[in-house]
Write an enzyme that holds these catalytic residues in place. Structure first.
Site, short mmCIF file in Angstrom:
data_model
loop_
_atom_site.label_atom_id
_atom_site.label_comp_id
_atom_site.label_asym_id
_atom_site.label_seq_id
_atom_site.Cartn_x
_atom_site.Cartn_y
_atom_site.Cartn_z
N LYS A 274 0.83 -1.20 0.00
CA LYS A 274 0.00 0.00 0.00
C LYS A 274 0.87 1.25 0.00
O LYS A 274 2.00 1.22 0.49
CB LYS A 274 -0.87 0.01 1.28
N ARG A 348 -10.12 -11.79 2.09
CA ARG A 348 -10.97 -12.85 1.53
C ARG A 348 -10.27 -14.20 1.56
O ARG A 348 -10.92 -15.24 1.64
CB ARG A 348 -11.42 -12.44 0.11
N1 BES Z 1 -8.04 -3.96 4.52
C1 BES Z 1 -8.26 -3.53 3.18
C2 BES Z 1 -9.59 -2.80 3.00
C3 BES Z 1 -9.73 -1.49 3.73
C4 BES Z 1 -9.44 -0.30 3.10
C5 BES Z 1 -10.21 -1.46 5.03
C6 BES Z 1 -9.58 0.90 3.77
C7 BES Z 1 -10.36 -0.26 5.68
C8 BES Z 1 -10.04 0.92 5.06
C9 BES Z 1 -8.24 -4.73 2.26
O1 BES Z 1 -7.43 -5.77 2.64
C10 BES Z 1 -7.75 -4.25 0.94
O2 BES Z 1 -6.62 -3.86 0.87
N2 BES Z 1 -8.60 -4.28 -0.06
C11 BES Z 1 -8.25 -3.83 -1.36
C12 BES Z 1 -8.72 -4.85 -2.36
C13 BES Z 1 -8.17 -4.66 -3.73
C14 BES Z 1 -6.69 -4.96 -3.73
C15 BES Z 1 -8.89 -5.60 -4.66
C16 BES Z 1 -8.94 -2.48 -1.58
O3 BES Z 1 -10.05 -2.29 -1.10
O4 BES Z 1 -8.33 -1.63 -2.20
MN MN Z 2 -5.43 -5.55 2.00
#
Ligand code: BES
Ligand code: MN
Ligand code: ZN
Length: 496
Positions: A274, A348
């Protein structure tokens, strides 16, 4: 956690010391007790209402310091507004009163209003709102480098017409609040303090309430074939854990309700790392697991007449030499294979194995999973609603009802074959991302491939559990979302 107030319940009457909370009804009328205090102070309350142009709007407060003719330190007026009050309003009213009374050591809340009945259940909800509002996560704030001295707890007395009913309701409400605050604590703790092992220990502590708790470690997870979950954990020096918390207060042999939680103690994104900005928020990526733990706390502590199981997957998503790569293919416990397109779509992967394990092992009446799963759900619904996805209309409508009652509201989003197709993979049975569009839905479609024909709801709490706004009953960031919602679902439909 800040020192929480202590609550007691008594019959209606006029308080004479400390802070008094009084309610102002429609057309600025006062209840009988408040009117008596106004008389005793030669009209100081009514004069203050006029002087401040206080209109008595719902949740609006007016503080009157050192009211003449009374020994009270202060009077806090709280407006009831014009509309009929619902359960969530009573909790919010208590919260608003607590916010205004900040710092007071002795608070008497007079649960009485002109033209509005405040029954025992409502009086107890006001106390719950006060308790939730009083919570503040100040564990790491020092007094110039020295640990802060613990403050004495404030004493709160709720004066109401049916104090027996109020204190009976409180026996449950206070532990539901405790469960909510436990969830907040877990979400607020930084990841250097709360890793998988430390979180598992918090789950284990529910044994003190009569729950049975089992902790699965790496070797057992390997034996079970939870390779989707293990793949997420393999880039971290901290080994994963799965905690299983059972509260079996229902009929012997009755199919359990199963609650599944995503417990990513920190989500860097892994190799699909990230951006730095805001990454610290990902200490809250275990908000689903926190809510499941808080729920099992509440159910165990109030000895709910239900068989309930909480199962949480505790992992850390880190990039290192052993981390999972994009393109890797893992065989999940179900036997289905997954191509990992993006290592940041890790939640997931954790849930896939937990859902399969739960379906096979517990033969559940239903499964509800909670997860801070997608940023996309925040874009869609903000912090006002959690997204829900389900194969059961009945379970969805029950959950919506519990949401309305508690104020932890949910909004259903669709699932369909067409969305499901988006996660088909060239190299494996499925891939873990479905592209930029409909991100919350394709995540839910992924989970659906592991639930079989069990009734199931997925609750995406990315917008509601963490980085939540301040409200009357929460000072913000960690909300404990899900505990009150699910306790209510259980209470209204599955107990006894
Ligand atoms: N933990 C994150 C989702 C999240 C984002 C929770 C902001 C709380 C605040 C999750 O693991 C994630 O990174 N999801 C990605 C999925 C994508 C890579 C398909 C997302 O939402 O960008
Ligand atoms: Mn994630
Ligand atoms: Zn995540």
């Amino acid at each position: 956690m800040a020192t929480l107030p202590l609550f007691q319940f008594a019959s209606l009457g006029a308080p004479d010391t400390g802070a008094a909370v009084l309610f102002v009804g429609k057309s600025l009328t006062l209840g009988a007790t408040a009117s008596a205090l106004d008389d005793k102070s030669a009209g100081a309350i009514k004069r203050a209402i006029k002087a401040a142009d206080f209109k008595g709007g719902l949740l609006k407060t007016l503080q009157i310091l050192a009211p003449a003719g009374l020994d009270l330190d202060q009077i806090i007026l709280v407006g009831l507004g014009e509309e009929a009050l619902t359960e969530k309003d009573f909790a919010a009213l208590g919260g608003a009163a607590m916010g205004a009374a900040k710092g007071a050591k002795e608070i008497s809340l007079v649960a009485e209003a002109d033209g509005v009945t405040i029954d025992g259940a409502a009086a107890s909800l006001m106390a719950m709102g006060m308790k939730l509002r009083a919570y503040d996560f100040d564990l790491y704030k020092t007094e110039k480098g020295k640990p802060k001295e613990a403050k004495a707890a404030a004493n709160v007395t709720i004066l109401s017409a049916d104090s027996a009913a109020a204190s009976k309701a409180w026996a449950s409400d206070t532990v539901i609040a405790d469960g909510t605050l436990l969830a907040r604590d877990l979400v607020n703790e930084p990841a250097n303090v709360l890793g998988p092992e430390e979180f598992a220990a918090k789950a284990k502590a529910l044994e003190a309430l009569g729950a049975e708790v089992e902790i699965l470690e790496q070797a057992e997870l390997e034996k079970l074939g939870m390779n989707a979950l293990l793949g997420v954990a393999q880039g971290s020096v901290r080994a994963p854990r799965v905690a299983i918390m059972k509260w079996l207060g229902g009929k012997k042999g009755e199919a359990p309700l199963v609650f599944v939680g995503k417990g990513v103690v920190f989500d860097t994104g892994g190799i699909s790392i990230k951006p730095a900005s805001g990454m610290e928020e990902m200490k809250g990526d275990m908000g689903g697991a926190a809510a499941v733990t808080g729920l099992l706390h509440a159910l165990s502590a109030r000895k709910a007449k239900v068989n309930a199981i909480g199962i949480i997957g505790l992992v850390e998503n880190m990039p290192d030499g052993n981390a999972q790569r994009p393109g890797d293919i893992v065989t999940s416990m179900s036997g289905q294979t997954i191509e990992v397109i993006n290592t940041d779509a890790e939640g997931r992967l954790v849930l896939a194995d937990l859902l399969h394990y739960s379906k096979e092992t517990f033969k559940p009446r239903f499964m509800i999973d909670l997860a801070t799963l997608t940023g996309a759900v925040i874009v869609a619904l903000g912090a006002q609603n959690a997204g829900i996805f389900s194969n059961s209309d009945e379970l969805c409508s029950r959950l919506s009802g519990s949401g309305e009652a508690t104020g932890e509201t949910v909004w259903r989003l669709p699932l369909s074959k067409e969305y499901d197709k988006m996660i088909d993979s060239k190299f494996a049975d499925m891939k873990n991302t479905g592209g930029r569009l409909a991100g919350s839905i394709t995540a839910a479609q992924f989970l659906k491939r592991f639930v079989g024909d069990v009734d199931w709801v997925h609750i995406d709490v990315a917008g509601t559990a963490m980085d939540a706004p301040k409200t009357e009953i929460s000072q913000g960031w960690a909300s404990g979302f899900g505990v009150r919602l699910l306790d209510r679902l259980v209470r209204d439909h599955y107990e006894g």
